[in-house]
Write a protein that holds these residues in place. Structure first.
Motif, PDB file in Angstrom:
ATOM      1  N   ARG A  17       0.838  -1.205   0.000  1.00 33.92           N
ATOM      2  CA  ARG A  17       0.000   0.000   0.000  1.00 33.92           C
ATOM      3  C   ARG A  17       0.868   1.249   0.000  1.00 33.92           C
ATOM      4  N   VAL A  18       0.523   2.212  -0.854  1.00 32.80           N
ATOM      5  CA  VAL A  18       1.181   3.507  -0.871  1.00 32.80           C
ATOM      6  C   VAL A  18       0.681   4.303   0.326  1.00 32.80           C
ATOM      7  N   GLY A  19       1.612   4.880   1.089  1.00 39.17           N
ATOM      8  CA  GLY A  19       1.231   5.593   2.302  1.00 39.17           C
ATOM      9  C   GLY A  19       0.419   6.848   2.033  1.00 39.17           C
ATOM     10  N   ASP A  20      -0.159   7.371   3.104  1.00 37.92           N
ATOM     11  CA  ASP A  20      -0.917   8.619   2.994  1.00 37.92           C
ATOM     12  C   ASP A  20       0.019   9.821   3.014  1.00 37.92           C
ATOM     13  N   LYS A  21       1.128   9.685   3.755  1.00 32.57           N
ATOM     14  CA  LYS A  21       2.114  10.749   3.821  1.00 32.57           C
ATOM     15  C   LYS A  21       3.502  10.144   3.759  1.00 32.57           C
ATOM     16  N   GLY A  22       4.424  10.930   3.274  1.00 30.88           N
ATOM     17  CA  GLY A  22       5.799  10.490   3.195  1.00 30.88           C
ATOM     18  C   GLY A  22       6.587  10.906   4.416  1.00 30.88           C
ATOM     19  N   GLU A  23       7.912  10.830   4.308  1.00 29.96           N
ATOM     20  CA  GLU A  23       8.778  11.227   5.400  1.00 29.96           C
ATOM     21  C   GLU A  23       8.704  12.732   5.632  1.00 29.96           C
ATOM     22  N   ASP A  24       8.768  13.104   6.905  1.00 32.04           N
ATOM     23  CA  ASP A  24       8.752  14.522   7.299  1.00 32.04           C
ATOM     24  C   ASP A  24       7.498  15.235   6.804  1.00 32.04           C
ATOM     25  N   GLY A  25       6.398  14.465   6.686  1.00 31.70           N
ATOM     26  CA  GLY A  25       5.136  15.080   6.293  1.00 31.70           C
ATOM     27  C   GLY A  25       5.019  15.374   4.817  1.00 31.70           C
ATOM     28  N   LYS A  26       6.004  14.969   4.040  1.00 28.75           N
ATOM     29  CA  LYS A  26       5.941  15.202   2.600  1.00 28.75           C
ATOM     30  C   LYS A  26       4.933  14.253   1.964  1.00 28.75           C
ATOM     31  N   PRO A  27       4.497  14.547   0.741  1.00 25.60           N
ATOM     32  CA  PRO A  27       3.557  13.648   0.073  1.00 25.60           C
ATOM     33  C   PRO A  27       4.165  12.264  -0.124  1.00 25.60           C
ATOM     34  N   ALA A  28       3.303  11.246  -0.026  1.00 26.23           N
ATOM     35  CA  ALA A  28       3.780   9.872  -0.188  1.00 26.23           C
ATOM     36  C   ALA A  28       4.191   9.590  -1.620  1.00 26.23           C
ATOM     37  N   VAL A  29       3.622  10.290  -2.561  1.00 22.64           N
ATOM     38  CA  VAL A  29       3.992  10.134  -3.966  1.00 22.64           C
ATOM     39  C   VAL A  29       4.836  11.340  -4.356  1.00 22.64           C
ATOM     40  N   VAL A  30       6.093  11.093  -4.720  1.00 27.75           N
ATOM     41  CA  VAL A  30       7.028  12.162  -5.045  1.00 27.75           C
ATOM     42  C   VAL A  30       6.576  12.861  -6.311  1.00 27.75           C
ATOM     43  N   ALA A  31       6.432  14.160  -6.185  1.00 31.55           N
ATOM     44  CA  ALA A  31       5.985  14.953  -7.333  1.00 31.55           C
ATOM     45  C   ALA A  31       6.985  14.848  -8.476  1.00 31.55           C
ATOM     46  N   GLY A  32       6.481  14.563  -9.656  1.00 29.74           N
ATOM     47  CA  GLY A  32       7.330  14.467 -10.840  1.00 29.74           C
ATOM     48  C   GLY A  32       8.098  13.167 -10.935  1.00 29.74           C
ATOM     49  N   GLY A  33       7.918  12.256  -9.974  1.00 28.81           N
ATOM     50  CA  GLY A  33       8.624  10.979 -10.002  1.00 28.81           C
ATOM     51  C   GLY A  33       7.940   9.970 -10.913  1.00 28.81           C
ATOM     52  N   PRO A  34       8.539   8.794 -11.089  1.00 30.47           N
ATOM     53  CA  PRO A  34       7.964   7.779 -11.980  1.00 30.47           C
ATOM     54  C   PRO A  34       6.529   7.411 -11.617  1.00 30.47           C
ATOM     55  N   ALA A  35       6.221   7.221 -10.329  1.00 30.77           N
ATOM     56  CA  ALA A  35       4.866   6.839  -9.922  1.00 30.77           C
ATOM     57  C   ALA A  35       3.867   7.955 -10.205  1.00 30.77           C
ATOM     58  N   ALA A  36       4.276   9.201  -9.897  1.00 30.48           N
ATOM     59  CA  ALA A  36       3.375  10.326 -10.150  1.00 30.48           C
ATOM     60  C   ALA A  36       3.070  10.448 -11.637  1.00 30.48           C
ATOM     61  N   ARG A  37       4.085  10.267 -12.466  1.00 30.30           N
ATOM     62  CA  ARG A  37       3.864  10.364 -13.908  1.00 30.30           C
ATOM     63  C   ARG A  37       2.972   9.238 -14.423  1.00 30.30           C
ATOM     64  N   ALA A  38       3.032   8.083 -13.741  1.00 33.12           N
ATOM     65  CA  ALA A  38       2.208   6.936 -14.166  1.00 33.12           C
ATOM     66  C   ALA A  38       0.779   7.030 -13.639  1.00 33.12           C
ATOM     67  N   GLY A  39       0.508   7.980 -12.702  1.00 37.12           N
ATOM     68  CA  GLY A  39      -0.845   8.138 -12.192  1.00 37.12           C
ATOM     69  C   GLY A  39      -1.127   7.433 -10.884  1.00 37.12           C
ATOM     70  N   ILE A  40      -0.104   6.982 -10.170  1.00 37.31           N
ATOM     71  CA  ILE A  40      -0.311   6.336  -8.873  1.00 37.31           C
ATOM     72  C   ILE A  40      -0.628   7.402  -7.821  1.00 37.31           C
ATOM     73  N   LYS A  41      -1.550   7.057  -6.910  1.00 35.75           N
ATOM     74  CA  LYS A  41      -1.981   7.986  -5.868  1.00 35.75           C
ATOM     75  C   LYS A  41      -1.806   7.380  -4.483  1.00 35.75           C
ATOM     76  N   ALA A  42      -1.812   8.258  -3.463  1.00 36.40           N
ATOM     77  CA  ALA A  42      -1.733   7.798  -2.076  1.00 36.40           C
ATOM     78  C   ALA A  42      -2.906   6.879  -1.786  1.00 36.40           C
ATOM     79  N   GLY A  43      -2.655   5.782  -1.089  1.00 36.85           N
ATOM     80  CA  GLY A  43      -3.698   4.821  -0.752  1.00 36.85           C
ATOM     81  C   GLY A  43      -3.862   3.696  -1.760  1.00 36.85           C
ATOM     82  N   ASP A  44      -3.229   3.819  -2.932  1.00 39.09           N
ATOM     83  CA  ASP A  44      -3.293   2.723  -3.904  1.00 39.09           C
ATOM     84  C   ASP A  44      -2.562   1.498  -3.361  1.00 39.09           C
ATOM     85  N   VAL A  45      -3.070   0.326  -3.719  1.00 44.34           N
ATOM     86  CA  VAL A  45      -2.424  -0.933  -3.326  1.00 44.34           C
ATOM     87  C   VAL A  45      -1.856  -1.600  -4.570  1.00 44.34           C
ATOM     88  N   ILE A  46      -0.549  -1.759  -4.610  1.00 46.93           N
ATOM     89  CA  ILE A  46       0.120  -2.396  -5.746  1.00 46.93           C
ATOM     90  C   ILE A  46       0.136  -3.896  -5.501  1.00 46.93           C
TER      91      ILE A  46
END
Length: 436
Positions: free
Chosen positions: A357-386
Motif C-alpha cells: 500500500r502507498v502511504g498517505d504521507k511520506g517522510e517529514d510530512g511530505k507527500p507519499a507520492v514524489v511529485a514528478g517521479g515515476p509513480a506520479a507520472r504513471a498516475g499512482i496515488k496515495a492509498g493505492d495498493v500495488i
C-alpha cells in the motif's frame, strides 16, 4: 626351541633322573643295559612310572594295584598336558619362523592409481576450475573479527563479496587457495544489495571466475557452492536450485531500516553456513550464477547482514542473482557507489493486507507520492495498493521493493494497482537513487 637340525643337549627338566632307569620287573618294559660292564640295578618300587625320552620304547604305565593308582594317573595327566603345551608352542614358533623365511608377503587387494582428471561438469571438475579464483577474507574491526568469502572479478585485483562481511572493517586480509595472503582495501559497498568490492594489489596470476546469466537458471539445476564455513577455507558443497525469485530481507540492526538488504534470491539446498557469505554459487559450466548471502536457521532466523549467527545449514540457502551482482559491482568499481531503481513513493510498511500500500504521507510530512517521479507520472496515488509487478504477485512492501530492485534504473515496469475496489494497469519507467 631349536629346530631338528640342532644338536644341543635336551633341557635339564626333560633329562632322566640321576641313577634311575625304567622298570624292568614288568613284562613289556626292557631291562636296562649295563654301562661300562656294570651290573644291572635293582628294580624300582612297584607302581612307578618311568619315561625315557631317549630310549627306544614309548611311555609305559606300570600299574601295581589300587594303592598308588590315583597318584600315578595324575602324574600321567600332568605330563600329557605339559607335552601338549610344549607341542603347541613349538608349532607356533616354527610357523612364525616359516613365515619369516618365506619369500611371499601378505597384501590386501587395492585399486591401482587412476587418472585424476574429472569431467568439467562434475562437482570435482567445477571445483578444480573455480577454486583458484575463490578467496577467504579475514576482517578485523572495532567490534571484533570475522571470516567471509569472495571471488576474483578481473586481473586488476577486484574481488566481489557481501557488504555484511566487510562492514565496519578496519583491516582486511585476503587468502588465496594457494595459501598466499595479502592485504586488501575497500573499493565500495552497498547495504541495500548486500554487496561490496575490495581490491588487492601486486598479485600476479589472478584467476577471475566467469560470470553466468541468472536469467538462465531453472529450478532443479545442479549447483556448487565454494566458501569458508566456520573458517574452513576452500570448502566445496553441492546441491540444486530449489527456487528462484525468493524475496529475502536481511539486516535491519540500525533500526531505521537503512541497513536492510533486499534480494530477489536464488534458493539452494547446497549446504551454506556462516563464512560462506560472499562466495560464488556456480552452475555446471563453473560459471557464477549467484553470490551466497544468507541462510535460514531452524528457528526461522536468518544469517545475513549483521544478523545473529544460526546453528548451521538446514538446506535453505539464498544467493544474490549474478545479474544483479554484476551491475552493482560495475558501479562500485566505477564510482564507489551503487544506484537503486525507485518508483518514487513511500510505502505503508504496517499494511497487513495483500499487496503493497502507498502511504498517505511520506517522510517529514511530505507527500507519499514524489511529485514528478515515476509513480506520479504513471498516475499512482496515495492509498493505492500495488498487487503485481510485471504480472508477478506481491504480498507486501518488502516484496515490492525486492521486485523493483531486481531491475535497473531506466527499466520499464507494469504495475497492477487496486484503487476503490478496481484493478488498474499502469506503465512506468524506473528512476534512480544513490544507495548507501
Amino acid at each position: 626351541m631349536a629346530d631338528s637340525r640342532q644338536t644341543d643337549p635336551a633341557p635339564q627338566w626333560w633329562s632322566r633322573p640321576e641313577g634311575t632307569t625304567a622298570d624292568a620287573g614288568r613284562e613289556g618294559v626292557p631291562a636296562p643295559r649295563p654301562e661300562d660292564g656294570g651290573e644291572a640295578q635293582a628294580p624300582e618300587p612297584r607302581g612307578e612310572v618311568r619315561y625315557d625320552p631317549w630310549g627306544e620304547q614309548p611311555l609305559q604305565v606300570v600299574d601295581r594295584g589300587p594303592q598308588g593308582r590315583g597318584f600315578r594317573l595324575w602324574q600321567v595327566a600332568a605330563l600329557a598336558a605339559g607335552t601338549a603345551l610344549l607341542a603347541g608352542g613349538t608349532g607356533g614358533y616354527l610357523g612364525v619362523l616359516a613365515e619369516r623365511q618365506s619369500s611371499t608377503r601378505l597384501e590386501l587387494p587395492q585399486a591401482g592409481v587412476a587418472d585424476k582428471g574429472r569431467a568439467p561438469d562434475s562437482v570435482a571438475g567445477i571445483a578444480a576450475t573455480a577454486l583458484p579464483g575463490v578467496v577467504t577474507l579475514h576482517v578485523r574491526g572495532a567490534s571484533g573479527s570475522g571470516t567471509g568469502t569472495g571471488f576474483v572479478l578481473d586481473q586488476q585485483g577486484h574481488i566481489l563479496t557481501n557488504n555484511h562481511v566487510v562492514a565496519g572493517a578496519k583491516e582486511m586480509a585476503v587468502t588465496f587457495s594457494t595459501g598466499e595472503s595479502v592485504t586488501a582495501e575497500l573499493v565500495g559497498r552497498d547495504s541495500g544489495y548486500d554487496l561490496a568490492v575490495v581490491k588487492v594489489s601486486g598479485v600476479r596470476g589472478l584467476r577471475p571466475l566467469s560470470l553466468g546469466n541468472s536469467e538462465n537458471v531453472q529450478v532443479g539445476d545442479p549447483v556448487v557452492a565454494i566458501g569458508a564455513p566456520f573458517d574452513l577455507s576452500n570448502t566445496v558443497t553441492a546441491g540444486i536450485i530449489s527456487a528462484t525469485g525468493r524475496p529475502v530481507t536481511a539486516g535491519g540492526d540500525k533500526g531505521d531500516g537503512s541497513d536492510i538488504s533486499y534480494v530477489d534470491a536464488l534458493q539452494t539446498d547446497a549446504p551454506i553456513n556462516p563464512g560462506n557469505s560472499g562466495g560464488p554459487l556456480l552452475d555446471a559450466k563453473a560459471h557464477v550464477i549467484g553470490i551466497n548471502s544468507a541462510i535460514r536457521g531452524a528457528d526461522g532466523g536468518r544469517d545475513g547482514e549483521g544478523g545473529a549467527r544460526q546453528g548451521g545449514s538446514i538446506g535453505l540457502g539464498f544467493a544474490i542473482p549474478v545479474n544483479q551482482g554484476k551491475r552493482v559491482a560495475e558501479e562500485l568499481i566505477r564510482t564507489g557507489r551503487a544506484t537503486h531503481p525507485v518508483i518514487g513513493v513511500t510505502l505503508d510498511m504496517e499494511y497487513a493486507g495483500d499487496g503493497a500500500r502507498v502511504g498517505d504521507k511520506g517522510e517529514d510530512g511530505k507527500p507519499a507520492v514524489v511529485a514528478g517521479g515515476p509513480a506520479a507520472r504513471a498516475g499512482i496515488k496515495a492509498g493505492d495498493v500495488i498487487t503485481k509487478v510485471d504480472g508477478q504477485r506481491v504480498r507486501g512492501g518488502d516484496e515490492l521493493i525486492i521486485k523493483i530492485r531486481a531491475h535497473r534504473p531506466g527499466d520499464p515496469l507494469t504495475l497492477t494497482v487496486l484503487r476503490d475496489g478496481r484493478e488498474r494497469t499502469l506503465e512506468l519507467v524506473l528512476g534512480s537513487a544513490n544507495g548507501s
